[in-house]
Every structure is written in C-alpha cells, then in structure tokens.
Design an enzyme around this catalytic site. Sequence first.
Site, PDB file in Angstrom:
ATOM      1  N   GLY A 239      13.871   6.024  -5.090  1.00 16.99           N
ATOM      2  CA  GLY A 239      14.561   5.382  -6.200  1.00 16.99           C
ATOM      3  C   GLY A 239      16.047   5.604  -6.308  1.00 16.99           C
ATOM      4  O   GLY A 239      16.697   4.975  -7.143  1.00 16.99           O
ATOM      5  N   PRO A 274      12.569   8.313  -0.153  1.00 13.21           N
ATOM      6  CA  PRO A 274      13.718   7.406  -0.247  1.00 13.21           C
ATOM      7  C   PRO A 274      13.527   6.167   0.628  1.00 13.21           C
ATOM      8  O   PRO A 274      13.007   6.252   1.732  1.00 13.21           O
ATOM      9  CB  PRO A 274      14.873   8.258   0.301  1.00 13.21           C
ATOM     10  N   GLY A 275      13.934   5.034   0.115  1.00 10.23           N
ATOM     11  CA  GLY A 275      13.894   3.805   0.899  1.00 10.23           C
ATOM     12  C   GLY A 275      15.275   3.187   0.962  1.00 10.23           C
ATOM     13  O   GLY A 275      16.020   3.339   1.932  1.00 10.23           O
ATOM     14  N   ARG A 276      15.636   2.529  -0.131  1.00 12.09           N
ATOM     15  CA  ARG A 276      16.900   1.808  -0.222  1.00 12.09           C
ATOM     16  C   ARG A 276      18.109   2.650   0.184  1.00 12.09           C
ATOM     17  O   ARG A 276      19.001   2.174   0.889  1.00 12.09           O
ATOM     18  CB  ARG A 276      17.071   1.350  -1.669  1.00 12.09           C
ATOM     19  N   CYS A 342      14.071 -26.119  -0.826  1.00 19.83           N
ATOM     20  CA  CYS A 342      14.012 -27.087  -1.914  1.00 19.83           C
ATOM     21  C   CYS A 342      13.590 -26.421  -3.220  1.00 19.83           C
ATOM     22  O   CYS A 342      12.474 -26.610  -3.703  1.00 19.83           O
ATOM     23  CB  CYS A 342      13.082 -28.227  -1.538  1.00 19.83           C
TER      24      CYS A 342
HETATM   25  C1  LIG Z   1       9.252   1.456  -3.431  1.00 13.93           C
HETATM   26  C2  LIG Z   1       8.822   2.859  -3.476  1.00 13.93           C
HETATM   27  C3  LIG Z   1       9.648   3.883  -2.993  1.00 13.93           C
HETATM   28  C4  LIG Z   1      11.040   3.632  -2.460  1.00 13.93           C
HETATM   29  O1  LIG Z   1      11.919   3.252  -3.451  1.00 13.93           O
HETATM   30  P1  LIG Z   1      13.489   3.115  -3.139  1.00 13.93           P
HETATM   31  O2  LIG Z   1      14.051   2.693  -4.425  1.00 13.93           O
HETATM   32  O3  LIG Z   1      13.653   2.111  -2.061  1.00 13.93           O
HETATM   33  O4  LIG Z   1      13.971   4.467  -2.723  1.00 13.93           O
HETATM   34  C5  LIG Z   1       9.164   5.168  -2.992  1.00 13.93           C
HETATM   35  N1  LIG Z   1       7.915   5.451  -3.448  1.00 13.93           N
HETATM   36  C6  LIG Z   1       7.095   4.499  -3.946  1.00 13.93           C
HETATM   37  C7  LIG Z   1       5.748   4.875  -4.428  1.00 13.93           C
HETATM   38  C8  LIG Z   1       7.513   3.177  -3.974  1.00 13.93           C
HETATM   39  O5  LIG Z   1       6.702   2.237  -4.453  1.00 13.93           O
END
Ligand SMILES: *Cc1c(COP(=O)(O)O)cnc(C)c1O
Length: 414
Positions: A239, A274-276, A342
Amino acid sequence: MHYFNLRDNRLFAEEVEVEKIVEKYGTPIYIYSSRTLKRHFHAFDSAFYSIPHITCFSVKCNSNLHVLKTLKEEGAGSDIVSGGELFKALKAGIDPKKIVFSGVGKQDHEIREALYADILMFNVESMQELEKINQIAISLNKKARISFRINPDVDPKTHPYISTGLKQNKFGIDINDAIYAYRTAKELKGIEPVGIDCHIGSQLTEISPFLEALDKLKYLYTELKELGINIQYLDLGGGLGITYKEEEPPHPKEFGEALSKSLAGYPLTLILEPGRVIAGNAGILVTKVIYTKNTSEKNFLIVDAGMNDLIRPSFYGSYHRIAEVKPSGRPIKKYDVVGPICESGDFLAKDRELPEVFAGEILCIFSTGAYGFVMSSQYNSRPRAAEVMVQGDEFFLIRQRETYRDLVYLEENV
Ligand SMILES: *Cc1c(COP(=O)(O)O)cnc(C)c1O
C-alpha cells in the site's frame, strides 16, 4: 527515482533510446527498467534491515514472469491472490517459503495447489474459508499455516476503490471477532495459526494509518499470547504510495524506520507486500498518435493505446504524466488524450497541457509499471500490447504482442 530520462533531448530507458525500441517492436508497448525494479526493491527491503522480515512482492500489480524473475534474483518473495499467481510465482522460481496467499474467494483447487506447494501461509479472510482450508489440509494429511486478515477499521485516506481496511469493505475479519477466530483455528487439526495480517489499502501517502493498524495488530498479538497462541509473523500488507503527479509519499527508508521502531523487541518476523512502490515507476507505456482532431470544445489526441491497455485513468480517474519521447519545444496546447475504444470513458488524460503534437508522433505515459498491463483486456478485439525489459544498453521482449490469432484461438479450438 527511475531510469527513464531525457538525454540529448531524447527519452531513454536506462541506456536505450525509447524510439529504438518502438522501431523494433511497435506501439502500444510497455517498457520496464530492470535497474529501476532492482533499485526500488532494495530501497524498500533494506529499510527493514534492523528487524527480521520478508518482502513479498505483490504479484497482482505486475505478474510478467520476467519481472518476477528479476525480483526473485534480488531475494523477493510473493504475495499472491489466485492459483494463477501461485503458478506464475513458482514458475519464476520464487521460494514457496516466501509466498503468502491473500484474497476473499480462494477456491478448493487453489487451496489444494498452495498446500501442495507448501507456501508460507494463507491470509484467511472468513470463517468459511478457514473451515474449507482445514478440511482440505486434513484430506491431504497436511497442516496449513494461516494468519487471519484483520480488518482494523483504519482509514487509509486513499481512493475508495483501493481502500480495503474499513469496516464497510469486503476484506478480512472484524478485529472484534479476531480472538474468537484464533481460538477456533487453534482447535482445528488441519490448521496452525502462525500470523496476523492486514492490508488497509493502496497508494497511501502517509505513514500514520500503517502505524495505527500496526498498533492494533500488536495489541492483538499480546492478547493471543496470553491465550497461549504463539504468533510468529506479522503481515502489514502493501500500500505504500508513489508519485504520479505531486503526491509526496514517505520514502521507503522513513517507512521502514517507523515500522521497525514500532516492532523493536517483538519476537516477530514482519512480512511486507509492496506492489506499486516497487513496479509503478519502473514501467512506461509508449503510444503513437494516430490522429489529431479539434472540435469547438476540445483538442483531441487520438492515440493507439486505449483503456483496454491502461484502465487506471478511466477506472480511478488516475493521473499519469505524459510526455513526448522527442520534446519538440512547440507552443503548449490543451488536449484530451484518448484511445480508439468506442467508449467516452476511454481516455488517458483530460485537459492536459502538452506541446503541440502531430499525428505519427510518439508519447510516453509514465508510472505505468504497476496495475498497467495486468489490468489490460482485449476489449474491442484489440490484441494486447507487447512488453519489453531494458537492462543497461540491452532490451528484450518479455511478452509478445498478441495477434489476431490470439483473439480467436480459444474460440475456434473448442
Ligand atoms: C494489492 C495488494 C497488495 C499490494 O498493494 P500495493 O498498493 O500495490 O502495494 C498487497 N497485499 C494485498 C493483500 C493486496 O491485495
């Protein structure tokens, strides 16, 4: 920080001119920087150096096998939310002992696959799911390590679609039901409760909601200890936000220091998802202007990337910086940058100031390494874009551009 910069008035991805990649593989195309991915992973992971921790990259934000492999080489684990993501994470060589499985709707086959793979733990989101995991584990003669995903009722102060830790959200179990849940879990033969988990939302730009959630989990940890339930893992989810426009999220170092300080002295391994923050600014989407069109109301740039390639602007109203790959220095005009789909909702930017642009020119859409390609579709029967990885002065295809054959293959072969 990323490695997409202008050099001699040309956009470069690391040491490669972006236009060179376009000449070889066409548009629309996603381009990732391997050096940026690694840099972001290390900046994040090393922020927790002072406490035991596992950094599990959130596969859902970018699940390209080569992206996963790049991060795996740096020591990343995975946070997965489906059997498909488990399949990809294992294929990329991620250590199952560093895989955690989240999601409200885990199906029988997915639970079975994760038990066979012997992943680190399931982040359980309901009592029915707990019962299901227990039954399947017993039938396989296994014990499933679990944590409960706790809904701590903390406001992450982000977009409502990506807020997940409020009482009204579908995720996790109510913190007030947590003690009952763990007591139940402890009695089940197929279950071993080992962790406490939460994930309160995405694109957070402040540390305080994380600390608030962490305090609640720490309190629960102590309560459980008194009941003889020994928790080893505390999973704080993902997050942490990034800069798309003017956001000023905390640096991972600051984030890591605050969490590490809060956890000092606790005999726990912290898990992060972490992802984003790892992938977001490690990717760009490059697109070509097909036509320009001026009406009495608007100047439109009609580009060859649509909402099927990048849905974030349409879906969340997200801002992505857009720039020319070869800055022209022409006078500024205000444009709506739109795709060929479209739908009136098919736009990449609205009322965006850009130097005057002509048909045939190439634009770059920044910060598209996370929730970009993974959310793409074939809507309007548009084959999905290609993906390229840049590594120093080299670049290679990491996903072929789909073709018309891909549009019909599964329908003709039934
Ligand atoms: C989407 C998600 C993440 C990653 O969130 P980011 O905002 O991209 O860091 C981590 N854990 C869970 C359970 C998620 O659904």
